[in-house]
Design a protein around this motif. Structure first.
Motif, PDB file in Angstrom:
ATOM      1  N   LEU A  10       0.821  -1.201   0.000  1.00  0.00           N
ATOM      2  CA  LEU A  10       0.000   0.000   0.000  1.00  0.00           C
ATOM      3  C   LEU A  10       0.860   1.258   0.000  1.00  0.00           C
ATOM      4  N   SER A  11       0.432   2.261  -0.736  1.00  0.00           N
ATOM      5  CA  SER A  11       1.069   3.574  -0.701  1.00  0.00           C
ATOM      6  C   SER A  11       0.386   4.412   0.373  1.00  0.00           C
ATOM      7  N   LEU A  12       0.982   5.539   0.719  1.00  0.00           N
ATOM      8  CA  LEU A  12       0.366   6.429   1.695  1.00  0.00           C
ATOM      9  C   LEU A  12      -0.984   6.937   1.169  1.00  0.00           C
ATOM     10  N   GLU A  13      -1.042   7.181  -0.121  1.00  0.00           N
ATOM     11  CA  GLU A  13      -2.292   7.621  -0.741  1.00  0.00           C
ATOM     12  C   GLU A  13      -3.375   6.536  -0.606  1.00  0.00           C
ATOM     13  N   ASP A  14      -2.973   5.278  -0.774  1.00  0.00           N
ATOM     14  CA  ASP A  14      -3.917   4.163  -0.613  1.00  0.00           C
ATOM     15  C   ASP A  14      -4.485   4.143   0.804  1.00  0.00           C
ATOM     16  N   VAL A  15      -3.609   4.281   1.778  1.00  0.00           N
ATOM     17  CA  VAL A  15      -4.022   4.214   3.181  1.00  0.00           C
ATOM     18  C   VAL A  15      -4.959   5.373   3.517  1.00  0.00           C
ATOM     19  N   GLN A  16      -4.613   6.559   3.026  1.00  0.00           N
ATOM     20  CA  GLN A  16      -5.462   7.720   3.283  1.00  0.00           C
ATOM     21  C   GLN A  16      -6.840   7.540   2.662  1.00  0.00           C
ATOM     22  N   HIS A  17      -6.882   6.924   1.502  1.00  0.00           N
ATOM     23  CA  HIS A  17      -8.158   6.713   0.819  1.00  0.00           C
ATOM     24  C   HIS A  17      -8.975   5.604   1.471  1.00  0.00           C
ATOM     25  N   LEU A  18      -8.350   4.460   1.723  1.00  0.00           N
ATOM     26  CA  LEU A  18      -9.075   3.301   2.231  1.00  0.00           C
ATOM     27  C   LEU A  18      -9.488   3.449   3.694  1.00  0.00           C
ATOM     28  N   LEU A  19      -8.597   3.991   4.520  1.00  0.00           N
ATOM     29  CA  LEU A  19      -8.847   4.075   5.950  1.00  0.00           C
ATOM     30  C   LEU A  19      -9.230   5.478   6.411  1.00  0.00           C
ATOM     31  N   VAL A  95      -5.015  -8.622  12.534  1.00  0.00           N
ATOM     32  CA  VAL A  95      -6.342  -9.107  12.165  1.00  0.00           C
ATOM     33  C   VAL A  95      -6.738  -8.406  10.870  1.00  0.00           C
ATOM     34  N   GLY A  96      -7.383  -9.117   9.963  1.00  0.00           N
ATOM     35  CA  GLY A  96      -7.777  -8.514   8.693  1.00  0.00           C
ATOM     36  C   GLY A  96      -8.621  -7.268   8.903  1.00  0.00           C
ATOM     37  N   ILE A  97      -8.297  -6.199   8.212  1.00  0.00           N
ATOM     38  CA  ILE A  97      -9.057  -4.957   8.284  1.00  0.00           C
ATOM     39  C   ILE A  97     -10.032  -4.927   7.112  1.00  0.00           C
ATOM     40  N   SER A  98     -11.305  -4.866   7.422  1.00  0.00           N
ATOM     41  CA  SER A  98     -12.325  -4.868   6.383  1.00  0.00           C
ATOM     42  C   SER A  98     -12.737  -3.435   6.060  1.00  0.00           C
ATOM     43  N   VAL A  99     -12.623  -3.047   4.796  1.00  0.00           N
ATOM     44  CA  VAL A  99     -13.040  -1.730   4.332  1.00  0.00           C
ATOM     45  C   VAL A  99     -14.346  -1.942   3.569  1.00  0.00           C
ATOM     46  N   GLU A 100     -15.465  -1.773   4.269  1.00  0.00           N
ATOM     47  CA  GLU A 100     -16.754  -2.207   3.739  1.00  0.00           C
ATOM     48  C   GLU A 100     -17.159  -1.485   2.458  1.00  0.00           C
ATOM     49  N   ASP A 101     -17.047  -0.142   2.437  1.00  0.00           N
ATOM     50  CA  ASP A 101     -17.534   0.577   1.265  1.00  0.00           C
ATOM     51  C   ASP A 101     -16.641   0.364   0.045  1.00  0.00           C
ATOM     52  N   GLU A 102     -15.454  -0.202   0.259  1.00  0.00           N
ATOM     53  CA  GLU A 102     -14.549  -0.492  -0.852  1.00  0.00           C
ATOM     54  C   GLU A 102     -14.526  -1.984  -1.176  1.00  0.00           C
ATOM     55  N   ASP A 103     -15.263  -2.796  -0.366  1.00  0.00           N
ATOM     56  CA  ASP A 103     -15.272  -4.251  -0.547  1.00  0.00           C
ATOM     57  C   ASP A 103     -13.846  -4.798  -0.580  1.00  0.00           C
ATOM     58  N   THR A 104     -13.050  -4.340   0.407  1.00  0.00           N
ATOM     59  CA  THR A 104     -11.619  -4.650   0.442  1.00  0.00           C
ATOM     60  C   THR A 104     -11.221  -5.158   1.815  1.00  0.00           C
ATOM     61  N   ASN A 105     -10.302  -6.114   1.861  1.00  0.00           N
ATOM     62  CA  ASN A 105      -9.741  -6.618   3.105  1.00  0.00           C
ATOM     63  C   ASN A 105      -8.230  -6.439   3.067  1.00  0.00           C
ATOM     64  N   ILE A 106      -7.650  -5.929   4.151  1.00  0.00           N
ATOM     65  CA  ILE A 106      -6.202  -5.675   4.208  1.00  0.00           C
ATOM     66  C   ILE A 106      -5.575  -6.610   5.235  1.00  0.00           C
ATOM     67  N   LYS A 107      -4.502  -7.284   4.842  1.00  0.00           N
ATOM     68  CA  LYS A 107      -3.775  -8.168   5.753  1.00  0.00           C
ATOM     69  C   LYS A 107      -2.294  -7.777   5.769  1.00  0.00           C
ATOM     70  N   GLY A 108      -1.583  -8.219   6.807  1.00  0.00           N
ATOM     71  CA  GLY A 108      -0.157  -7.916   6.874  1.00  0.00           C
ATOM     72  C   GLY A 108       0.455  -8.403   8.169  1.00  0.00           C
ATOM     73  N   ARG A 109       1.739  -8.105   8.346  1.00  0.00           N
ATOM     74  CA  ARG A 109       2.469  -8.495   9.553  1.00  0.00           C
ATOM     75  C   ARG A 109       3.260  -7.300  10.051  1.00  0.00           C
ATOM     76  N   MET A 110       3.096  -6.984  11.350  1.00  0.00           N
ATOM     77  CA  MET A 110       3.878  -5.908  11.936  1.00  0.00           C
ATOM     78  C   MET A 110       5.218  -6.460  12.432  1.00  0.00           C
ATOM     79  N   ASP A 111       6.210  -5.596  12.547  1.00  0.00           N
ATOM     80  CA  ASP A 111       7.536  -6.035  12.984  1.00  0.00           C
ATOM     81  C   ASP A 111       7.612  -6.239  14.491  1.00  0.00           C
ATOM     82  N   ILE A 112       7.335  -5.196  15.241  1.00  0.00           N
ATOM     83  CA  ILE A 112       7.458  -5.259  16.701  1.00  0.00           C
ATOM     84  C   ILE A 112       6.266  -4.534  17.314  1.00  0.00           C
ATOM     85  N   LEU A 113       5.649  -5.153  18.301  1.00  0.00           N
ATOM     86  CA  LEU A 113       4.532  -4.531  19.004  1.00  0.00           C
ATOM     87  C   LEU A 113       4.774  -4.643  20.503  1.00  0.00           C
ATOM     88  N   ALA A 114       4.652  -3.522  21.207  1.00  0.00           N
ATOM     89  CA  ALA A 114       4.774  -3.521  22.663  1.00  0.00           C
ATOM     90  C   ALA A 114       3.395  -3.270  23.253  1.00  0.00           C
TER      91      ALA A 114
END
Length: 212
Positions: A10-19, A95-114
């Motif tokens: 995803l690009s920053l533009e994608d994230v701004q649009h989808l989320l 956890v998969g992020i569902s973008v309902e109005d775009e009929d899109t699901n986003i998946k991924g893996r984070m590096d480090i979470l505290a």
């Protein structure tokens, strides 16, 4: 038909649009965090980390794994993240992020979470106090921002804000992400571990986030 996207692509533009994220620029960290002076011991340890980075960087590209092991891990330990009230996870599936109005699901893996496991004596919903998305030293640190925002977005369902940082080992881009309509992320000035004053502020910021 639902489209599944990999957060890494995803690009920053994608994230701004989808989320629906809205960007704000913040010229100073201090209105958001109280920064305490470092002890002599902390400054000595920080100097060793700084010098080690310089030596690796001078020798060539530093891998993402080396950045995590040689620089992020010592910084987080020095900042106080290695204690029983905080759980560190690595390469965690989001956890998969569902973008309902775009009929899109986003998946991924984070590096480090505290995650702060407790608040007072009562175990509560895990509180994401720091998310790290690291890139190798040949990347601009900001290139990890779309992934970071995507990963942190899910946490806003359970809390009003979350801190994040993306880094290539040298530069550290802190981001303050807030719940809202639209959700907002504030970009703070980048901090450079190779510069003495900037690296001191870097550790101060990590310490302050750790105490949230």
């Amino acid at each position: 038909m639902t489209t599944t996207l990999d957060a890494r692509n995803l690009s920053l533009e994608d994230v701004q649009h989808l989320l629906k994220f809205e960007e704000q620029l913040n010229g100073s960290i201090t209105p958001l965090l109280g920064l305490e002076s470092l002890t002599d011991f902390e400054q000595q340890e920080l100097s060793q980390i700084r010098n080690l980075f310089r030596s690796y960087y001078a020798a060539g590209k530093i891998s993402e794994g080396q950045i995590k092991f040689l620089f992020l891990a010592p910084l987080m330990k020095l900042a106080g993240f290695y204690n029983s009230s905080i759980k560190i996870t690595l390469e965690e599936n989001i956890v998969g992020i569902s973008v309902e109005d775009e009929d899109t699901n986003i998946k991924g893996r984070m590096d480090i979470l505290a995650i702060n496991k407790t608040q007072g004596r009562v175990v509560t919903t895990p509180f994401w106090i720091l998310v790290i998305e690291s890139k190798n030293s040949s990347f601009n640190a900001s290139e990890g921002l779309p992934q970071l925002l995507t990963y942190a977005y899910k946490s806003l369902e359970n809390q009003t804000s979350v801190w994040g940082v993306t880094t290539n080992g040298m530069d550290y881009q802190f981001v303050y992400i807030q719940q809202g309509n639209p959700p907002i992320y504030q970009l703070l000035p980048k901090l450079d571990i190779t510069r003495s004053e900037s690296s001191i502020e870097l550790l101060q910021v990590l310490k302050s986030i750790c105490q949230l």
